[in-house]
Design a protein around this motif. Structure first.
Motif, PDB file in Angstrom:
ATOM      1  N   ARG A 161     -26.367 110.778  53.182  1.00 14.16           N
ATOM      2  CA  ARG A 161     -25.977 112.058  52.760  1.00 14.16           C
ATOM      3  C   ARG A 161     -25.188 111.891  51.669  1.00 14.16           C
ATOM      4  O   ARG A 161     -24.396 111.673  50.920  1.00 14.16           O
ATOM      5  CB  ARG A 161     -24.865 111.886  53.882  1.00 14.16           C
ATOM      6  N   ARG A 162     -24.477 110.214  51.086  1.00 15.49           N
ATOM      7  CA  ARG A 162     -23.544 109.945  50.534  1.00 15.49           C
ATOM      8  C   ARG A 162     -24.457 109.986  49.001  1.00 15.49           C
ATOM      9  O   ARG A 162     -23.385 110.313  47.779  1.00 15.49           O
ATOM     10  CB  ARG A 162     -23.128 107.976  50.184  1.00 15.49           C
ATOM     11  N   LEU A 163     -25.702 109.505  48.968  1.00 15.10           N
ATOM     12  CA  LEU A 163     -26.559 109.782  47.719  1.00 15.10           C
ATOM     13  C   LEU A 163     -26.491 111.339  47.694  1.00 15.10           C
ATOM     14  O   LEU A 163     -26.392 111.799  46.391  1.00 15.10           O
ATOM     15  CB  LEU A 163     -27.933 109.375  48.017  1.00 15.10           C
ATOM     16  N   GLU A 164     -26.834 112.207  48.905  1.00 13.45           N
ATOM     17  CA  GLU A 164     -26.588 113.879  48.115  1.00 13.45           C
ATOM     18  C   GLU A 164     -25.636 114.543  47.502  1.00 13.45           C
ATOM     19  O   GLU A 164     -25.634 114.770  46.680  1.00 13.45           O
ATOM     20  CB  GLU A 164     -26.987 114.683  49.357  1.00 13.45           C
ATOM     21  N   HIS A 165     -24.220 113.722  47.792  1.00 15.09           N
ATOM     22  CA  HIS A 165     -23.113 114.270  47.329  1.00 15.09           C
ATOM     23  C   HIS A 165     -22.888 114.020  45.545  1.00 15.09           C
ATOM     24  O   HIS A 165     -22.053 113.970  44.668  1.00 15.09           O
ATOM     25  CB  HIS A 165     -22.028 113.651  47.720  1.00 15.09           C
ATOM     26  N   CYS A 166     -23.880 112.768  45.364  1.00 12.52           N
ATOM     27  CA  CYS A 166     -23.958 111.612  44.240  1.00 12.52           C
ATOM     28  C   CYS A 166     -24.728 112.974  43.141  1.00 12.52           C
ATOM     29  O   CYS A 166     -24.996 112.670  41.717  1.00 12.52           O
ATOM     30  CB  CYS A 166     -24.369 110.399  43.754  1.00 12.52           C
ATOM     31  N   VAL A 167     -25.608 113.742  43.532  1.00 17.86           N
ATOM     32  CA  VAL A 167     -26.715 113.853  42.455  1.00 17.86           C
ATOM     33  C   VAL A 167     -26.230 116.237  42.247  1.00 17.86           C
ATOM     34  O   VAL A 167     -25.105 116.101  43.080  1.00 17.86           O
ATOM     35  CB  VAL A 167     -28.062 114.028  42.891  1.00 17.86           C
ATOM     36  N   ARG A 168     -26.498 116.222  41.163  1.00 21.93           N
ATOM     37  CA  ARG A 168     -26.238 118.045  40.644  1.00 21.93           C
ATOM     38  C   ARG A 168     -27.334 118.692  42.086  1.00 21.93           C
ATOM     39  O   ARG A 168     -28.283 118.121  42.617  1.00 21.93           O
ATOM     40  CB  ARG A 168     -26.845 118.589  39.881  1.00 21.93           C
ATOM     41  N   ALA A 195     -26.590 106.909  38.302  1.00 19.34           N
ATOM     42  CA  ALA A 195     -26.623 105.692  38.896  1.00 19.34           C
ATOM     43  C   ALA A 195     -25.149 105.025  39.053  1.00 19.34           C
ATOM     44  O   ALA A 195     -24.662 104.362  40.052  1.00 19.34           O
ATOM     45  CB  ALA A 195     -27.134 105.036  37.605  1.00 19.34           C
ATOM     46  N   ALA A 196     -24.084 105.608  38.091  1.00 18.06           N
ATOM     47  CA  ALA A 196     -22.610 104.915  38.371  1.00 18.06           C
ATOM     48  C   ALA A 196     -22.471 105.081  39.484  1.00 18.06           C
ATOM     49  O   ALA A 196     -21.059 104.634  40.018  1.00 18.06           O
ATOM     50  CB  ALA A 196     -21.866 105.410  37.258  1.00 18.06           C
ATOM     51  N   LYS A 197     -22.489 106.759  39.912  1.00 21.60           N
ATOM     52  CA  LYS A 197     -21.991 107.481  41.029  1.00 21.60           C
ATOM     53  C   LYS A 197     -22.098 106.130  42.295  1.00 21.60           C
ATOM     54  O   LYS A 197     -21.320 106.446  43.486  1.00 21.60           O
ATOM     55  CB  LYS A 197     -21.522 108.795  41.359  1.00 21.60           C
ATOM     56  N   VAL A 198     -23.704 106.298  42.554  1.00 18.44           N
ATOM     57  CA  VAL A 198     -24.102 105.660  43.566  1.00 18.44           C
ATOM     58  C   VAL A 198     -23.580 104.554  43.633  1.00 18.44           C
ATOM     59  O   VAL A 198     -23.618 104.021  44.335  1.00 18.44           O
ATOM     60  CB  VAL A 198     -25.809 105.684  42.982  1.00 18.44           C
ATOM     61  N   VAL A 199     -23.687 103.207  42.546  1.00 15.44           N
ATOM     62  CA  VAL A 199     -23.409 102.150  43.046  1.00 15.44           C
ATOM     63  C   VAL A 199     -22.011 102.087  43.301  1.00 15.44           C
ATOM     64  O   VAL A 199     -21.803 101.272  43.955  1.00 15.44           O
ATOM     65  CB  VAL A 199     -23.332 101.243  41.729  1.00 15.44           C
ATOM     66  N   ALA A 200     -20.798 103.076  42.845  1.00 10.53           N
ATOM     67  CA  ALA A 200     -19.108 103.108  43.063  1.00 10.53           C
ATOM     68  C   ALA A 200     -19.536 104.134  44.581  1.00 10.53           C
ATOM     69  O   ALA A 200     -18.918 103.270  45.606  1.00 10.53           O
ATOM     70  CB  ALA A 200     -18.760 104.081  42.103  1.00 10.53           C
TER      71      ALA A 200
END
Length: 703
Positions: free
Chosen positions: A335-342, A377-382
Motif C-alpha cells: 500500500r505504501r508503494l502504491e502511494h509513491c507512484v503516479r 526512488a527517493a519517495k520509496v526509501v523515505a
C-alpha cells in the motif's frame, strides 16, 4: 416561351459540353447505381441537374426533369410520404446538417419504389439549393420488412428483444426483456430505452451513432434491472427500415445476459495476473506491462524506467515473528508503494519480498526518465522510514532500490529486468536503505547532481554566495545604475557563474531561498548607495525567477526586506522574463501593479527571445525593455539581428519604454545602438561585473 433550362443560378456550376472534367464526371455518374441531383428547395424541388441514372430509377428520362416546365422530384413522391420528407429536409436545414431518408415514389409505369435519399443544403440567395443522391431501396426495405415479420415469432425467445424508435422510445418488448430487466411490456412501451435500462450513456451514444452510420452495432453494454442491479449484456443493434406508409426508422436490440460469464472471466483474470496476498499485479502481469511499455517506447521514442525494490532483512521478521507477521508487512508495504507512484505507473510483486515499479515511458531522454525515477526512488526509501503497525507490534524496515532506464529501441524485457536487479544488488552493497542506477553514466550524473544540490545548500548556509554589479551607462558614458549578478565562491576560492548551477537551484526548489538572499543583499547594497550623494541616484536591477515571483508571499517578503534594509524602493528595478509574463499573465500583472505602487520599476529581461506580444506589453506596468546579448553579438554582421534590434528600439520608443542593451562589447555596436535610438548600455565595452566595493569606486569615478 423557351422550353430550355433556366439560366444557372449564381454560384451553381453545371457540366458543360466539351469540358473534359464534365465528361469524366458524366462517366462517373453513369456508373453509379442511382441518380445524383441538384434542385431548388422551392416546395416542388425544381431540378437544375439530374444524372442519367434517374431514368432507370423512375422511368422518366433526365430531360423530362431538366425541361422548363418539367417534372419535379416532389411530384413523384406518394402523397402519404411527402409531409415526412418535407419535415426531414426542414429539420436538416434548421440544424445545418445533411439529411438521409427513405420514402416511396410512383414510377412512370405506375409501379411503387422505395427510395433512399442522402443530401445536403447550401445557401443560395434568399433560399437553399439541395444536392444529393437517390437509389432504389425497395429490395432492402422488403428484406427488412420480412425480417421484422419474422422477429414477431421471437416473442418467447430467451434473449431480450427490444425495438425502439429513433427518439429511443420503446415500441416492442418481448418476454425475454421482461425476464431480464424486470419491466413488463406495458410498462416499457413508450418509455425511452436510454433512460430505462442504460447504465452508461456514453456507451449508449457510441452504439447509437455507430448503428446510424453503419446500419448495425454489436458489443457489450452495462444495463440496469428494475431492482437497480447492473447486468452485463452481449448486445446487437440493427437499424430497421421504415414501416409501410411511415417515414421513420427503428432500431432492433437483442441482448443476452452475460453477467455470470463476465464474473467468472474477471475472477480467472484476477487469479492469473494478480498476487493473492497483496492484490498487486504479479510477475505475469508485470512481464506483459513491461513488454507493452517497451513496444510503446520503440514507437514513440520515449524513455521510462524500471525499479527493483527489495526489503532489507525481511527474513529476520519471518524467522522471529512468523509468516503471518511477514504477510502483514508485505501487505502494508504494497500500500505504501502504491502511494509513491503516479496513477499511470505500475507496482507489482514478483514474489517473496521483491517488488517492482514500472515508470511509464513518457520522457524524451534517458536523463529525463532517470530524473523521474529518482524522485520515485527517493519517495520509496523515505516512505519505508515510518514504522509499520503489525497487529500489536511496531516494526521498522528499510528497502534497497535498483533503477534502470528503458528504451524500446535498444532494451528488451530480459535485459531491463537484469539491469534493474543488478542495480538493486549494488544498492545492497552500498549499505542498504538507498537506491542506485544501473547505468554508470546515469549513476554518475545522479551523484554529481546530488553533490551539486548538497553544495548549494551548504553555500546558502555558509554564505558562499556573493553579488557582483555590472555598470549600466548612458550616452554620456555616465554610470546610472547596475545589474546585480549572482556568483558562487567555493571554499577552494573558485568562482562559479549562474550558468553552472542555476538550473539545479530551480529543479531542487532552492531558487526561492537563494532568490530571497539575492534581494536582501541587493537591497542592503542599494541602501548604502542611497546614503551617499554621488551614488544616491543610481538604480539597481535584480533578476527575479518565475517561481519566486509567483510565490504567494513575494510582496510581503519584499516589504519586510525594505523595512530591514531601509532602502528606498524607487531605486530598485526587478527584471522579469518573457516566459513568466506569458505563463501567468493575470497574477503577474496584479503583483507588478501592487509593487509599482510602492515605487518599484520593472524591466523585461532578454526581450525578443521569448513569446511576448504587443498586447502584453501594453497591459503591463513596464518601464524598460532589455535587448538580449544574443542579438548584439552579430548585430553588425547579421541583417536579421540588426533588424530585430532596430524593431525592439522602435517598439520601446512607441510604447514610451526605456530600452537598454546588454552585451555591448565594441564601439561599433555602441554606435549602431546610438544611431538606432538606444542610449543606455551594459557590457564589456565599459566594464565587467564588479564586487560591491569596486563598483562603488568605479561609479564615483565616471559619475
Amino acid at each position: 416561351m423557351s422550353k430550355g433550362p433556366k439560366s444557372v443560378p449564381e454560384g451553381l456550376q453545371l457540366p458543360t459540353a466539351g469540358d473534359p472534367h464534365a465528361l469524366s464526371l458524366e462517366r462517373l455518374l453513369q456508373n453509379l447505381p442511382g441518380a445524383a441531383y441538384r434542385c431548388l428547395n422551392d416546395g416542388s424541388w425544381t431540378v437544375h441537374f439530374v444524372s442519367a441514372g434517374i431514368e432507370q430509377l423512375t422511368g422518366h428520362p433526365a430531360g423530362a426533369f431538366m425541361a422548363r416546365p418539367g417534372l419535379s422530384l416532389a411530384s413523384l413522391i406518394v402523397p402519404e410520404d411527402r409531409p415526412a420528407v418535407e419535415c426531414r429536409i426542414a429539420m436538416a436545414l434548421h440544424k445545418g446538417q445533411s439529411f438521409q431518408m427513405t420514402y416511396r415514389i410512383r414510377c412512370a409505369d405506375g409501379a411503387l419504389k422505395w427510395i433512399y435519399e442522402q443530401g445536403t443544403a447550401t445557401a443560395h440567395g434568399g433560399g437553399h439549393l439541395l444536392e444529393g443522391f437517390l437509389f432504389d431501396y425497395t429490395r432492402v426495405h422488403d428484406a427488412d420488412l420480412l425480417a421484422r415479420e419474422q422477429a414477431s415469432y421471437l416473442q418467447q425467445a430467451h434473449d431480450a428483444i427490444v425495438a425502439m424508435e429513433m427518439n429511443s422510445r420503446i415500441t416492442y418488448w418481448n418476454n425475454g426483456a421482461e425476464c431480464l430487466y424486470g419491466w413488463s411490456a406495458a410498462e416499457a412501451r413508450g418509455r425511452k430505452f436510454s433512460e430505462l435500462v442504460c447504465d452508461k450513456l456514453q456507451a449508449y451514444h457510441v452504439a447509437w451513432e455507430s448503428t446510424l452510420a453503419n446500419g448495425e452495432w454489436s458489443g457489450e453494454l452495462s444495463h440496469l434491472r428494475r431492482d437497480g442491479v447492473c447486468i452485463e449484456t452481449d448486445t446487437r443493434w440493427t437499424l430497421l427500415a421504415a414501416d409501410q406508409g411511415c417515414a421513420g426508422q427503428k432500431i432492433l436490440v437483442i441482448s443476452t445476459d452475460i453477467s455470470e460469464r463476465k464474473h467468472h472471466e474477471a475472477k480467472i483474470y484476477h487469479l492469473a495476473f494478480f498476487d493473492p496476498l497483496t492484490d498487486l499485479p504479479n510477475r505475469a502481469s508485470l512481464l506483459d506491462h513491461l513488454r507493452r511499455a517497451l513496444l510503446g517506447s520503440a514507437r514513440t521514442r520515449k524513455c521510462g524506467a524500471l525499479m527493483f525494490c527489495d526489503l532489507d532483512n525481511f527474513k529476520y521478521l519471518n524467522d522471529s515473528q512468523g509468516h503471518a507477521a511477514g504477510d502483514m508487512l508485505l501487505q502494508a508495504v504494497a500500500r505504501r508503494l502504491e502511494h509513491c507512484v503516479r496513477e499511470a505507473d505500475l507496482v507489482a510483486r514478483l514474489g517473496g519480498d521483491e517488488f517492482v515499479i514500472l515508470i511509464q515511458p513518457v520522457e524524451d531522454t534517458r536523463e529525463g526518465a532517470a530524473a523521474n525515477a529518482e524522485t520515485v526512488a527517493a519517495k520509496v526509501v523515505a516512505g519505508m522510514a515510518a514504522p509499520f503497525q503489525l497487529a500489536e507490534m511496531m516494526y521498522s524496515v528499510s528497502v534497497s532500490v535498483g533503477v534502470t532506464t528503458l528504451s524500446g529501441t535498444v532494451d528488451t524485457v530480459e535485459s531491463t529486468l537484469r539491469q534493474a536487479d543488478a542495480a538493486m544488488y549494488q544498492a545492497k552493497a552500498c549499505g542498504r536503505n538507498t537506491y542506485r542506477f544501473h547505468d554508470p553514466a546515469v549513476q554518475a550524473a545522479w551523484s554529481a547532481r546530488a553533490e551539486l544540490e548538497s553544495g548549494l545548500r551548504r553555500a546558502l548556509r555558509d554564505n558562499e554566495f556573493v553579488l557582483h554589479y555590472q555598470p549600466q551607462l548612458d550616452r554620456s558614458s555616465r554610470v546610472i545604475g547596475a545589474e546585480a549578478l549572482l556568483r558562487w565562491r567555493l571554499p577552494s576560492g573558485k568562482l562559479l557563474y549562474p550558468s553552472e548551477f542555476i538550473q539545479a537551484t530551480e529543479e531542487s526548489g532552492l531558487i526561492i531561498d537563494i532568490g530571497r538572499w539575492v534581494l536582501q543583499t541587493a537591497c542592503a547594497e542599494l541602501a548604502r548607495w542611497q546614503r551617499w550623494p554621488d551614488t544616491a541616484g543610481l538604480t539597481l536591477s535584480v533578476n527575479v525567477s518565475a517561481s519566486q515571483f509567483t510565490e504567494p508571499d513575494f510582496v510581503p517578503m519584499l516589504q519586510q526586506i525594505f523595512e530591514e534594509t531601509g532602502v528606498q524602493p524607487s531605486g530598485l528595478k526587478l527584471e522579469l522574463t518573457e516566459s513568466l509574463v506569458v505563463s501567468d499573465f493575470t497574477h503577474t500583472a496584479h503583483t507588478m501593479s501592487t509593487l509599482k505602487q510602492r515605487g518599484i520599476s520593472f524591466s523585461l529581461d532578454d526581450f525578443g527571445t521569448g513569446y511576448s506580444s504587443l498586447a502584453y506589453l501594453r497591459k503591463l506596468p513596464l518601464d524598460q525593455l532589455k535587448i538580449d546579448h544574443s542579438f548584439m553579438r552579430d548585430v553588425l554582421t547579421d541583417q536579421n539581428d540588426a533588424s530585430i534590434v532596430r524593431s525592439i528600439i522602435a517598439l520601446g520608443d512607441s510604447l514610451g519604454l526605456q530600452v537598454i542593451a546588454e552585451g555591448v562589447e565594441t564601439p561599433g555596436q555602441r554606435q549602431f545602438l546610438s544611431d538606432a535610438g538606444c542610449f543606455i548600455y551594459q557590457g564589456f565595452l565599459y566594464q565587467h561585473a564588479l564586487s560591491a566595493e569596486h563598483f562603488t569606486q568605479y561609479a564615483r569615478m565616471v559619475h
